[in-house]
Design a protein around this motif. Sequence first.
Motif, PDB file in Angstrom:
ATOM      1  N   THR A   1      38.806 -81.057 -43.860  1.00 54.67           N
ATOM      2  CA  THR A   1      38.886 -82.512 -43.888  1.00 54.67           C
ATOM      3  C   THR A   1      39.585 -83.019 -45.145  1.00 54.67           C
ATOM      4  O   THR A   1      40.458 -83.894 -45.068  1.00 54.67           O
ATOM      5  CB  THR A   1      37.481 -83.127 -43.781  1.00 54.67           C
ATOM      6  OG1 THR A   1      36.843 -82.653 -42.602  1.00 54.67           O
ATOM      7  CG2 THR A   1      37.565 -84.648 -43.711  1.00 54.67           C
ATOM      8  N   THR A   2      39.211 -82.495 -46.306  1.00 60.64           N
ATOM      9  CA  THR A   2      39.828 -82.980 -47.538  1.00 60.64           C
ATOM     10  C   THR A   2      41.315 -82.646 -47.601  1.00 60.64           C
ATOM     11  O   THR A   2      42.109 -83.424 -48.135  1.00 60.64           O
ATOM     12  CB  THR A   2      39.117 -82.394 -48.769  1.00 60.64           C
ATOM     13  OG1 THR A   2      39.084 -80.964 -48.671  1.00 60.64           O
ATOM     14  CG2 THR A   2      37.701 -82.923 -48.881  1.00 60.64           C
TER      15      THR A   2
ATOM     16  N   LEU B   1      43.437 -87.054 -48.054  1.00 61.54           N
ATOM     17  CA  LEU B   1      42.691 -87.431 -49.254  1.00 61.54           C
ATOM     18  C   LEU B   1      43.318 -86.849 -50.506  1.00 61.54           C
ATOM     19  O   LEU B   1      43.431 -87.528 -51.530  1.00 61.54           O
ATOM     20  CB  LEU B   1      41.235 -86.970 -49.133  1.00 61.54           C
ATOM     21  CG  LEU B   1      40.349 -87.215 -50.357  1.00 61.54           C
ATOM     22  CD1 LEU B   1      40.249 -88.705 -50.662  1.00 61.54           C
ATOM     23  CD2 LEU B   1      38.963 -86.608 -50.148  1.00 61.54           C
ATOM     24  N   MET B   2      43.740 -85.587 -50.461  1.00 63.90           N
ATOM     25  CA  MET B   2      44.296 -84.953 -51.649  1.00 63.90           C
ATOM     26  C   MET B   2      45.694 -85.488 -51.959  1.00 63.90           C
ATOM     27  O   MET B   2      45.984 -85.885 -53.091  1.00 63.90           O
ATOM     28  CB  MET B   2      44.335 -83.439 -51.454  1.00 63.90           C
ATOM     29  CG  MET B   2      42.967 -82.794 -51.304  1.00 63.90           C
ATOM     30  SD  MET B   2      43.058 -81.013 -51.031  1.00 63.90           S
ATOM     31  CE  MET B   2      43.819 -80.465 -52.557  1.00 63.90           C
TER      32      MET B   2
ATOM     33  N   ILE C   1      36.292 -92.453 -48.635  1.00 62.61           N
ATOM     34  CA  ILE C   1      35.442 -91.264 -48.779  1.00 62.61           C
ATOM     35  C   ILE C   1      34.042 -91.510 -48.226  1.00 62.61           C
ATOM     36  O   ILE C   1      33.508 -90.698 -47.460  1.00 62.61           O
ATOM     37  CB  ILE C   1      35.366 -90.820 -50.251  1.00 62.61           C
ATOM     38  CG1 ILE C   1      36.711 -90.252 -50.705  1.00 62.61           C
ATOM     39  CG2 ILE C   1      34.266 -89.770 -50.444  1.00 62.61           C
ATOM     40  CD1 ILE C   1      36.769 -89.894 -52.179  1.00 62.61           C
TER      41      ILE C   1
ATOM     42  N   LEU D   1      34.271 -88.079 -45.858  1.00 61.15           N
ATOM     43  CA  LEU D   1      35.335 -87.088 -45.925  1.00 61.15           C
ATOM     44  C   LEU D   1      34.881 -85.761 -46.522  1.00 61.15           C
ATOM     45  O   LEU D   1      35.555 -84.749 -46.349  1.00 61.15           O
ATOM     46  CB  LEU D   1      36.518 -87.653 -46.723  1.00 61.15           C
ATOM     47  CG  LEU D   1      37.224 -88.864 -46.098  1.00 61.15           C
ATOM     48  CD1 LEU D   1      38.395 -89.309 -46.961  1.00 61.15           C
ATOM     49  CD2 LEU D   1      37.695 -88.552 -44.677  1.00 61.15           C
ATOM     50  N   PHE D   2      33.761 -85.778 -47.211  1.00 58.01           N
ATOM     51  CA  PHE D   2      33.214 -84.526 -47.736  1.00 58.01           C
ATOM     52  C   PHE D   2      32.164 -83.931 -46.797  1.00 58.01           C
ATOM     53  O   PHE D   2      31.486 -82.970 -47.148  1.00 58.01           O
ATOM     54  CB  PHE D   2      32.611 -84.735 -49.124  1.00 58.01           C
ATOM     55  CG  PHE D   2      33.639 -85.083 -50.167  1.00 58.01           C
ATOM     56  CD1 PHE D   2      34.930 -84.572 -50.107  1.00 58.01           C
ATOM     57  CD2 PHE D   2      33.326 -85.935 -51.214  1.00 58.01           C
ATOM     58  CE1 PHE D   2      35.881 -84.893 -51.061  1.00 58.01           C
ATOM     59  CE2 PHE D   2      34.261 -86.251 -52.179  1.00 58.01           C
ATOM     60  CZ  PHE D   2      35.552 -85.731 -52.110  1.00 58.01           C
TER      61      PHE D   2
END
Length: 265
Positions: free
Chosen positions: A188-189, A194-195, A76, A81-82
């Motif tokens: 992106t997420t 990532l999820m 992250i 990533l955010f």
Amino acid sequence: MPGHGAAVSLYPRLAWYGFRRHATYWAAALAGAFTNTVFGVLRAYVLIALWQARPGLGGYDVAGAITFTFLTQAFIGPMQLFGGGLDLPQRIRTGDVALDLVRPASLQMWCLSEDLGRAAYLFVVRGGPPALVGALLFGIVAPHAPAAFLVSVALGVVVSFGWRYIVALATCWVMDDRGLGVLSMVLTTFFSGLMLPLAIFPGWLGVLSRALPWSAMAQVPADVYLGTADPAPALGFQALWAAVLLALGALMTGAARRKVVIQGG
């Protein structure tokens, strides 16, 4: 433009500057590491339950799913990533970007060098604790190909930068970049892995998500670590998207040099 020798010495210094600059915010980095670790533990329990109910889902076993969880939590910070991580939107709004664009050095390479230094610092300080806690609490598997994994992480950072640079530079053509930032974060997420691992996405959604550039930021490095992806084509995929995004960013930089929108100041 600076000569080749000057550029060779300039960009490593900028990377070192980016590293030292973010090292001054060690408390924020540790707070981020703590947050990522806590959410990593919560995600791990969710994925343990899912993989116990569906063994072998997406080609991972339970240990692989846990490892994937803490790897992506560790990504992250380095991969941003955010979103964010670049000062460009603020400099565009104030008009300071006009000075950046007339420097005798590439604005894109300048930003990339600093971002690589930032990512290197956060990879250790913010990425290390989630992986360590995951290993202590749950046990994570060892890297399948350590050298290829480190190269994959580096390429993932470049892909992430390429995308974030495009989003940031788009502020030259829009009055408010916040909508772009939110859209970038959502894409992106969701599509980075990532999820949830992209390997469990069904049908065309799975194929599409694995072909998009965001998968190069988290999914691909995690798969290289786990050995669920052949390193050579995986690294080639990342390198291709890095080249495409950097090329698009270079074109946008040229357009921005011709049309600088100063919003305020």
